[in-house]
Motif scaffolding. Structure first.
Motif, PDB file in Angstrom:
ATOM      1  N   ASP A  10       5.928 -14.056  10.139  1.00  0.00           N
ATOM      2  CA  ASP A  10       4.390 -14.373  10.379  1.00  0.00           C
ATOM      3  C   ASP A  10       4.029 -13.739  11.840  1.00  0.00           C
ATOM      4  OD1 ASP A  10       4.905 -15.726   8.028  1.00  0.00           O
ATOM      5  OD2 ASP A  10       5.050 -17.804   9.144  1.00  0.00           O
ATOM      6  N   ASP A  30       2.242 -15.787  14.043  1.00  0.00           N
ATOM      7  CA  ASP A  30       2.599 -17.028  14.876  1.00  0.00           C
ATOM      8  C   ASP A  30       2.066 -16.732  16.131  1.00  0.00           C
ATOM      9  OD1 ASP A  30       3.584 -18.539  12.798  1.00  0.00           O
ATOM     10  OD2 ASP A  30       5.440 -18.030  13.003  1.00  0.00           O
ATOM     11  N   SER A  31       3.027 -16.976  17.103  1.00  0.00           N
ATOM     12  CA  SER A  31       2.761 -16.634  18.826  1.00  0.00           C
ATOM     13  C   SER A  31       3.360 -15.438  19.024  1.00  0.00           C
ATOM     14  CB  SER A  31       3.397 -17.972  19.642  1.00  0.00           C
ATOM     15  OG  SER A  31       4.569 -18.126  19.247  1.00  0.00           O
ATOM     16  N   GLU A  64      -2.070 -16.019  10.266  1.00  0.00           N
ATOM     17  CA  GLU A  64      -1.091 -16.300  11.303  1.00  0.00           C
ATOM     18  C   GLU A  64       0.190 -16.811  10.773  1.00  0.00           C
ATOM     19  OE1 GLU A  64      -2.390 -18.904  14.462  1.00  0.00           O
ATOM     20  OE2 GLU A  64      -3.941 -17.539  14.807  1.00  0.00           O
ATOM     21  N   ALA A  65       0.372 -17.243   9.545  1.00  0.00           N
ATOM     22  CA  ALA A  65       1.529 -17.901   9.133  1.00  0.00           C
ATOM     23  C   ALA A  65       1.525 -17.923   7.669  1.00  0.00           C
ATOM     24  CB  ALA A  65       1.537 -19.533   9.866  1.00  0.00           C
ATOM     25  N   ARG A  77      -3.049 -22.033  13.248  1.00  0.00           N
ATOM     26  CA  ARG A  77      -2.129 -22.231  12.442  1.00  0.00           C
ATOM     27  C   ARG A  77      -1.700 -23.455  12.535  1.00  0.00           C
ATOM     28  NH1 ARG A  77      -0.073 -19.419  16.649  1.00  0.00           N
ATOM     29  NH2 ARG A  77       1.786 -20.181  18.062  1.00  0.00           N
TER      30      ARG A  77
END
Length: 246
Positions: free
Chosen positions: A100, A102-103, A128-129, A147
């Motif tokens: 993903d 994500d961050s 994002e995920a 997310r």
């Protein structure tokens, strides 16, 4: 201490011609490797394909091992395992990575996708995920959302579908790592093929290689299509391999 690796290995996958009667269809064994970033969410979901009917006649065994690695490490691990299998004369027919946005840093995310492509590894990434794939079972999502909101949105959508039904999931609260998610989606009456169509259509709205900007977007539908026995190119590859036609 080094982080443990998370690997989902799928073996003995049988592909059916979708036009055949599955009762008498000819099974063709093949080997698929899937390396996941996540600890349980993604492996648990993909594992469900061998536990449920109507999965395109696919039959395979899955072994899970490990825990969380980042985007680039997922691709590196996939390359390592793929090459090791080749050296042992037990090559995989296709290798997938699942991770993903994500961050993770935008450059690392984009580079991981490019690295996978350059190494002939198929990539089921999400921005994002991974949970975006679940949302597509309920709605045609074309606008981004943080997310952090995925959990509440999935909880709301499942409860709406199961409201008034006799189900142990009427008070459902989404949690990561739920091994029953694919069963729950089916109980909600979700159409997996429609989810594939919606996710594919959204993916095709993006036309550049700045993958971190492709939001919302998930390529999980491509792997699901393969596991459903609906990836025509892959099926033809396996059949041609078995008949010696390259």
């Amino acid at each position: 201490m080094a982080k443990k690796k998370n690997i989902t290995e799928m073996k003995s996958l049988s592909v059916f011609n979708q036009d055949d009667d599955q009762t008498n269809a000819h099974k063709i064994k093949c080997r698929v490797l899937i390396v996941c970033e996540g600890l349980k969410t993604e492996p648990n979901y993909f594992k469900s394909f061998h536990m449920m009917k109507n999965s395109g006649g696919l039959v395979f065994e899955i072994t899970n091992d490990g825990g969380g690695i980042n985007t680039t490490q997922v691709v590196q691990k996939a390359v390592e395992l793929r090459n090791k299998a080749i050296s042992n004369n037990k090559p995989y027919d296709v290798t997938w990575v699942v991770f993903d946005k994500d961050s993770f840093d935008a450059d690392k995310f984009d580079n991981a996708i490019k690295m996978a492509k350059s190494n002939d590894i198929r990539c089921a990434w999400s921005n994002e995920a991974f949970e975006l794939w679940y949302i597509y079972h309920f709605e045609n999502r074309i606008t981004s959302m943080p997310r952090t909101e995925y959990q509440n949105r999935i909880t709301t959508l499942v409860r709406q579908k199961l409201k008034g039904k006799r189900s142990k999931n009427t008070n459902f609260v989404y949690t990561k790592n739920n091994p029953e998610m694919r069963s729950i989606l089916k109980e909600c009456g979700c159409d997996e093929k429609l989810a594939i169509r919606w996710a594919k259509k959204q993916s095709e709205t993006f036309g550049n290689n700045s993958f971190h900007l492709h939001n919302p977007c998930t390529k999980v539908y491509e792997l699901v299509s393969l596991l459903r026995g609906e990836d025509a190119d892959f099926n033809e590859f396996i059949k041609s391999k078995m008949t010696g036609k390259k």
